[in-house]
Design a protein around this motif. Structure first.
Motif, PDB file in Angstrom:
ATOM      1  N   GLY A  68       0.792  -1.234   0.000  1.00 50.51           N
ATOM      2  CA  GLY A  68       0.000   0.000   0.000  1.00 50.51           C
ATOM      3  C   GLY A  68       0.820   1.277   0.000  1.00 50.51           C
ATOM      4  N   GLN A  69       2.119   1.156  -0.284  1.00 50.45           N
ATOM      5  CA  GLN A  69       2.974   2.336  -0.150  1.00 50.45           C
ATOM      6  C   GLN A  69       3.376   2.992  -1.456  1.00 50.45           C
ATOM      7  N   CYS A  70       2.958   2.423  -2.609  1.00 47.53           N
ATOM      8  CA  CYS A  70       3.463   2.992  -3.866  1.00 47.53           C
ATOM      9  C   CYS A  70       2.396   3.304  -4.910  1.00 47.53           C
ATOM     10  N   GLY A  71       1.279   2.587  -4.913  1.00 46.59           N
ATOM     11  CA  GLY A  71       0.196   2.866  -5.857  1.00 46.59           C
ATOM     12  C   GLY A  71       0.333   2.192  -7.221  1.00 46.59           C
ATOM     13  N   ALA A  72       1.397   1.393  -7.438  1.00 44.92           N
ATOM     14  CA  ALA A  72       1.583   0.750  -8.748  1.00 44.92           C
ATOM     15  C   ALA A  72       0.445  -0.222  -9.066  1.00 44.92           C
ATOM     16  N   CYS A  73      -0.230  -0.710  -8.021  1.00 43.98           N
ATOM     17  CA  CYS A  73      -1.276  -1.721  -8.184  1.00 43.98           C
ATOM     18  C   CYS A  73      -2.673  -1.111  -8.264  1.00 43.98           C
ATOM     19  N   THR A  74      -2.764   0.212  -8.400  1.00 42.21           N
ATOM     20  CA  THR A  74      -4.075   0.865  -8.350  1.00 42.21           C
ATOM     21  C   THR A  74      -5.019   0.363  -9.445  1.00 42.21           C
ATOM     22  N   VAL A  75      -6.203  -0.060  -9.044  1.00 43.82           N
ATOM     23  CA  VAL A  75      -7.274  -0.432  -9.986  1.00 43.82           C
ATOM     24  C   VAL A  75      -8.549   0.251  -9.501  1.00 43.82           C
ATOM     25  N   LEU A  76      -9.585   0.196 -10.329  1.00 47.74           N
ATOM     26  CA  LEU A  76     -10.866   0.774  -9.929  1.00 47.74           C
ATOM     27  C   LEU A  76     -11.828  -0.349  -9.555  1.00 47.74           C
ATOM     28  N   VAL A  77     -12.439  -0.247  -8.392  1.00 46.94           N
ATOM     29  CA  VAL A  77     -13.467  -1.209  -7.993  1.00 46.94           C
ATOM     30  C   VAL A  77     -14.770  -0.436  -7.882  1.00 46.94           C
ATOM     31  N   ASP A  78     -15.747  -0.849  -8.676  1.00 42.66           N
ATOM     32  CA  ASP A  78     -17.010  -0.112  -8.766  1.00 42.66           C
ATOM     33  C   ASP A  78     -16.721   1.391  -8.939  1.00 42.66           C
TER      34      ASP A  78
END
Ligand SMILES: Cc1cc2nc3c(=O)[nH]c(=O)nc-3n(C[C@H](O)[C@H](O)[C@H](O)COP(=O)(O)OP(=O)(O)OC[C@H]3O[C@@H](n4cnc5c(N)ncnc54)[C@H](O)[C@@H]3O)c2cc1C
Ligand code: FES
Ligand code: FES
Lengths: 174, 323
Positions: A42-52
């Protein structure tokens, strides 16, 4: 555990160990490798996706807890990888190695919606709104996405360009 | 991560039964999963409460009731919170990132564990992680650690921004007990001081479920949340302050002040608040208030900077708010 995830509009039913994160389900089970694993904490944002429609860190989420949810990854932002935001990133040199880019794109997509919905930020002068996307506002709202190549000038320019275009449209429509 | 059984609770009774039988509650997961990956926490059973319908904010006795799974984003953006409890919106917006706030919940935020690096590092001693093991932080590298409410066994901070604002607002935690009865607990009765059992952080019992937080009717006066940290965003507080100040004829009628970054729990000092009440604002008064606040401080080497920082932050905040 049987889990159904609708990813970029297509439903997938997977049989998952409860330990599998949403990020690993996307990358290792559905082979959608656009979403990246930078820190896994949770420290970098590289995995950001949109949920609903909302941005989250897929690395800090269990896939089984998202049973039935609608997920959008970078692959789903456009058919051809050439959405206005994506082209703006290219035009403005919004990347170098590109590792953080999918997360930046998903996050920016959500930021534009959050601003439209009038959500204030830590740097907003007033909580009453409306929210406007100044450079400071953008830096604050995008602070959950770290770019190790430090392409922030390009990333910010690209997002601001799209924000201005959509305000222009909104004003023209009025 | 160690293997575990996952169960999604259908109602609060199922969540309580599972919790009583030893399951760990999963809300947003942003803290629990982080710690499970590091095996700092290793529950054998996890019960997911994210779909219990505890995600509403409703009016209650002139104030508001915030459901336990209302996300930090929704809470910060709620118009009633922005208008009547701005210190809470501000504290939430100063915490974590946009992505994390979309997942983080009200109950989970209250119960998030400390960010002490020794608690996170299973290769070092930590009484909070393993009772009786010792504390590697005391005598080690200290920065994000407490100077108030500590014991010889633990100097870990409570890291939440939200809880600091709630402490200033006199929020009450609503808990559903094992038998289904609901009770309300003030934050000072909710968080325990570490003493010789830093692993026991709250007065919750097995089977207890946080169902919400109640805010009393809005207070008069100005509200502010200020946070000092190592970088401008996406970092925990070194020191923070939630302040509600009401002036009357040039005097401080009421000053409610809660602090983050200095205490083992969100910190309030009634004696300091009494000292300010009825006084005309002045630099000397603010300095005296800081002295009172720090009178029981236990400052381990490396944390001296917090004395200066808290004094300056308190003075600057009060100066601005009493203008
Ligand atoms: C990179 C990073 C930066 C961050 N920065 C900040 C910051 O600047 N400021 C800040 O305040 N926070 C910060 N956070 C912490 C964040 O706010 C918390 O992780 C979050 O609020 C926890 O909420 P959750 O719903 O995800 O909790 P979970 O992880 O689901 O749960 C946390 C704990 O609470 C228990 N629990 C949850 N809900 C209930 C309930 N209803 N009843 C009983 N028990 C319950 C769980 O069993 C668990 O032990 C940061 C986190 C990360 C990863
Ligand atoms: S990989 Fe999820 S935040 Fe870094
Ligand atoms: S472009 Fe390399 S990390 Fe951002």
């Amino acid at each position: 555990m049987k889990t159904t995830l609708t990813v970029n509009g297509r439903p997938h039913t997977l049989d998952l160990d409860p330990r599998v994160t949403l990020l690993d389900a996307l990358r290792d089970h559905l082979h959608l490798t656009g979403s990246k694993k930078g820190c896994d904490h949770g420290q970098c944002g590289a995995c950001t996706v949109l949920v609903d429609g909302r941005r989250i860190n897929a690395c800090l989420s269990l896939a089984v807890a998202h049973d039935g949810d609608d997920i959008t990854t970078v692959e789903g932002l456009s058919e051809d990888g050439k959405s206005p935001l994506q082209t703006a990133f290219v035009r403005n040199d919004g990347m170098q190695c590109g590792y953080c880019t999918p997360g930046q794109l998903c996050s920016a997509t959500a930021v534009l919606r959050e601003v439209e919905a009038g959500w204030p930020s830590h740097v907003s002068e007033t909580l009453e709104g409306p929210a406007t996307l100044t450079r400071d506002e953008l830096a604050e709202r995008m602070s959950g996405n770290i770019c190790r190549c430090s392409c922030y000038p390009g990333i910010n320019a690209a997002i601001l360009e799209i924000a201005e275009e959509s305000t222009d449209y909104a004003e023209a429509a009025e | 991560m160690r293997p575990f059984d996952y169960q999604r609770a259908e109602d609060t009774a199922a969540a309580r039964t599972a919790s009583r039988a030893g399951a760990t509650i999963l809300a947003g997961g942003t803290n629990l999963l982080d710690l499970m990956k590091l095996e700092v926490m290793a529950p054998e059973r996890v019960v997911d409460i994210s779909r219990l319908g505890l995600n509403r904010i409703t009016e209650k006795d002139g104030g508001l009731h915030i459901g336990a799974t209302v996300t930090n984003s929704d809470l910060a953006a709620d118009m009633r919170i922005r208008r009547d409890y701005p210190v809470l919106s501000r504290a939430l917006l100063a915490g974590a990132s946009g992505q994390l706030r979309n997942k983080a919940t009200t109950g989970g935020n209250l119960l998030q564990r400390t960010r002490c690096p020794y608690f996170y590092d299973t290769g070092t001693a930590c009484n909070k992680r393993t009772p009786g093991e010792g504390c590697a932080a005391i005598g080690g590298e200290l920065r994000n650690h407490a100077i108030l409410g500590t014991s010889e066994h633990c100097v870990a901070l409570h890291p939440s921004d939200m809880a600091v604002a709630m402490r200033a607002l006199d929020a009450m935690v609503e808990v559903e007990g094992e038998d289904g009865t609901r009770r309300e607990v003030a934050l000072d009765d909710f968080y325990r001081l570490p003493g010789d059992r830093p692993d026991i952080e709250t007065t919750l019992a097995p089977g207890d479920l946080i169902t919400g937080v109640t805010l009393p009717a809005p207070l008069e006066g100005r509200q502010q949340y200020r946070k000092v940290r190592d970088r401008a965003s996406y970092a925990f507080a070194l020191v923070s302050i939630a302040a509600i100040v009401r002036m009357e004829d040039g005097r401080i009628a009421d000053a409610t002040l809660a602090f983050g970054g200095i205490g083992t729990r969100p910190w309030r000092d009634p004696e300091m608040e009494t000292l300010l009440k009825g006084e005309r604002p002045s630099a000397a008064l603010f300095a005296k208030a800081a002295d009172v606040l720090m009178r029981h401080a236990a400052v381990h080497p490396g944390l001296e900077f917090k004395l200066t920082l808290v004094t300056r932050l308190l003075s600057a905040t009060l100066e601005e708010m009493t203008e």
